[in-house]
Design an enzyme around this catalytic site. Sequence first.
Site, PDB file in Angstrom:
ATOM      1  N   HIS A   1     -15.914 130.587  -9.316  1.00  0.00           N
ATOM      2  CA  HIS A   1     -15.089 129.476  -9.797  1.00  0.00           C
ATOM      3  C   HIS A   1     -14.165 128.900  -8.728  1.00  0.00           C
ATOM      4  CE1 HIS A   1     -16.608 130.546 -13.800  1.00  0.00           C
ATOM      5  NE2 HIS A   1     -16.557 129.234 -13.923  1.00  0.00           N
TER       6      HIS A   1
ATOM      7  N   GLU B   1     -26.530 129.335 -21.590  1.00  0.00           N
ATOM      8  CA  GLU B   1     -26.275 129.968 -20.294  1.00  0.00           C
ATOM      9  C   GLU B   1     -26.592 131.461 -20.311  1.00  0.00           C
ATOM     10  OE1 GLU B   1     -22.230 129.171 -19.095  1.00  0.00           O
ATOM     11  OE2 GLU B   1     -21.441 129.443 -21.100  1.00  0.00           O
TER      12      GLU B   1
ATOM     13  N   ASP C   1     -24.271 130.464 -14.927  1.00  0.00           N
ATOM     14  CA  ASP C   1     -24.417 131.744 -15.621  1.00  0.00           C
ATOM     15  C   ASP C   1     -25.872 132.044 -15.963  1.00  0.00           C
ATOM     16  OD1 ASP C   1     -21.873 132.972 -15.789  1.00  0.00           O
ATOM     17  OD2 ASP C   1     -21.235 131.349 -17.096  1.00  0.00           O
TER      18      ASP C   1
ATOM     19  N   CYS D   1     -24.767 121.287 -16.735  1.00  0.00           N
ATOM     20  CA  CYS D   1     -23.423 121.138 -16.179  1.00  0.00           C
ATOM     21  C   CYS D   1     -23.091 122.212 -15.147  1.00  0.00           C
ATOM     22  CB  CYS D   1     -22.376 121.119 -17.290  1.00  0.00           C
ATOM     23  SG  CYS D   1     -22.284 122.655 -18.199  1.00  0.00           S
TER      24      CYS D   1
HETATM   25  C1  PEP Z   1     -22.170 127.466 -15.975  1.00  0.00           C
HETATM   26  O1  PEP Z   1     -22.195 128.669 -16.228  1.00  0.00           O
HETATM   27  O2  PEP Z   1     -23.096 126.859 -15.393  1.00  0.00           O
HETATM   28  C2  PEP Z   1     -20.992 126.665 -16.344  1.00  0.00           C
HETATM   29  C3  PEP Z   1     -20.990 125.353 -16.230  1.00  0.00           C
HETATM   30  O3  PEP Z   1     -19.878 127.318 -16.761  1.00  0.00           O
HETATM   31  P1  PEP Z   1     -18.892 128.111 -15.758  1.00  0.00           P
HETATM   32  O4  PEP Z   1     -19.315 127.796 -14.344  1.00  0.00           O
HETATM   33  O5  PEP Z   1     -17.519 127.634 -16.029  1.00  0.00           O
HETATM   34  O6  PEP Z   1     -19.128 129.520 -16.133  1.00  0.00           O
HETATM   35 MG    MG Z   2     -20.747 129.451 -17.587  1.00  0.00          MG
END
Ligand code: PEP
Ligand code: MG
Length: 592
Positions: free
Chosen positions: A200, A442, A466, A513
Amino acid sequence: MADRLHKGEKILRGIAASTGVARGRIVVLDKARTTVERRELPEAEAPREIARLEAALGATRKQLQEVQRKLTESIGSGQASIFDAHILVLEDPALIEETVRMLNAEHVNAEWAFHTAAERYAGALAAMNDEYLRERASDLRDVASRVISHLAGHDNDVDLRHLTEPCIIIAHDLTPSKTAQLDRKKVLGFATDIGSKTSHSAILSHSLRIPAVVGLKTASQELETGQYALLDGYNGLIIVDPTDQTLFEYGQLVRKQVTLEEKLREVVTQPAITLDNHRVFLSANIESAANAADVLANGADGVGLFRTEYLFINRDAPPSEEEQFQAYREVAARLKPHPVVIRTLDLGGDKLLSHLHVPTEMNPFLGWRAIRFCLAQTDIFSAQLRAILRASAEGNVKMMYPMISGLDELNQANALLAELKEELRAKHIPFDDRMEVGTMIEIPSAVLVADSLARRSQFFSIGTNDLIQYTLAVDRMNEKIAHLYDPTHPAILRLIKTTVDAAHAQKVWVSVCGEMAGDPMLVPLLLGLGVDELSAAPALIAPMKYLIRRLKIAEARELAQFALATESSHDILLRCHDIVNRAAPGLFDHQP
Ligand code: PEP
Ligand code: MG
């Protein structure tokens, strides 16, 4: 270029996380805090060390009481009482007596004495068979680290507010909460030992538009504050003491990028339509209401992922329903009539909140995360759902749940949502009863039951960050196995195709996303697999759009067909590169 090295330079190689080039002095964070040092002192200093210990215990107690007070105000005394146990640790006579005994008998510094005494107790508690006592060990360690921080004269977080000059930050790790504090005016770039493209902190660096390199393994040990370096966020390099020749070459790269960005600016106001007239929806991923201004300015059609966790971090207590409502409302009203997809709280994994006292877990990414946490902490979840519902009256709000592993979780979340709607209706509080509710796909199990989930969802959003981590069993944070984190692995492509087919059979639209959506090399492949929408950091929207406007959906579909019939991920990736480089020659070449 990877083999470049001019005389006198030192190059450290990591993983490119956020594009751009930074030059400046290095500041190395938290090097000294990995271990507690033992120092022998003259006997006469023991009373002074005892006084320092007492002051640190007092300061920690005050800090904990303050956290507790704020928590009580926002979510009630039930949660806040957790801190009673922490405060009791500070008053534990056995722990304090043992520390004072060491100070008097061994003439060591207070940090070392307190750390040693606390570890002795924590070790004994952690070895107990009783779960309650084992948890007390983590309380004890938590409190001990606060006390030691006070003794050492710094608070528990690296204080990035004390930076006076613009610099390049080097750290072993920058948690998402620390990254969110970075000030673009002071931080020219950052680099970390650990992490990969989808940790992140790396994701946030895109939003902040700070060049970043992660996964450098030993940079925080090898580099020193004050050294001059160049950070190459395109190729994942830190070049220490760059020569004039290197600075010149990078100067040219930066100039080339500026020209390119001017070219990209031309597409911002144009739609994302392929040469053969296929419309793609491009949305932005945002982390705070402050990012809302970047969405339309970068040519996105709306927000495809609002990561709400960032409202909850860097503070002593969770935000109230009202505060959340204001944040969601601001984004919805500002972007109206464009859609804003608000994702419910996805805390856990690498996004931890100090104030919610989530115990340390052995496998945080497989643990008490996202919807699992929310369904257990219904006070926090309900406050967020109410805030989102109320904001839905003010714009085109949609909502989605993260980390859904199967139907039960989706049904439970939707049942709570229905109850809260009733509550708002009874109080005549306005909300959009037809607000679309989607499911994030995910976890591989969600793909396998995507047909059931699609019957109860208005849209899907595939979280590839994920999905790849869980399917390939590759920790998205771990730089040592980052080479195994493979978006074009045939298994991943088949999962995406299965998801799209299940959704489209129910007339449910599908977005992606995760970071894969914003990687231009993979855009044609995702479109060919039938994805309706791509959502990425605002800074990535223009290059994606530029590319889409030079592609044909027919060739993207051919590419996907080829990929689904091909066994080698490398061959698939090569074909992706071919198509992209033919459609937009030179656009994604960042070699100096
Ligand atoms: C993902 O897992 O692709 C996602 C968009 O959520 P995060 O990156 O916040 O886990
Ligand atoms: Mg995620």
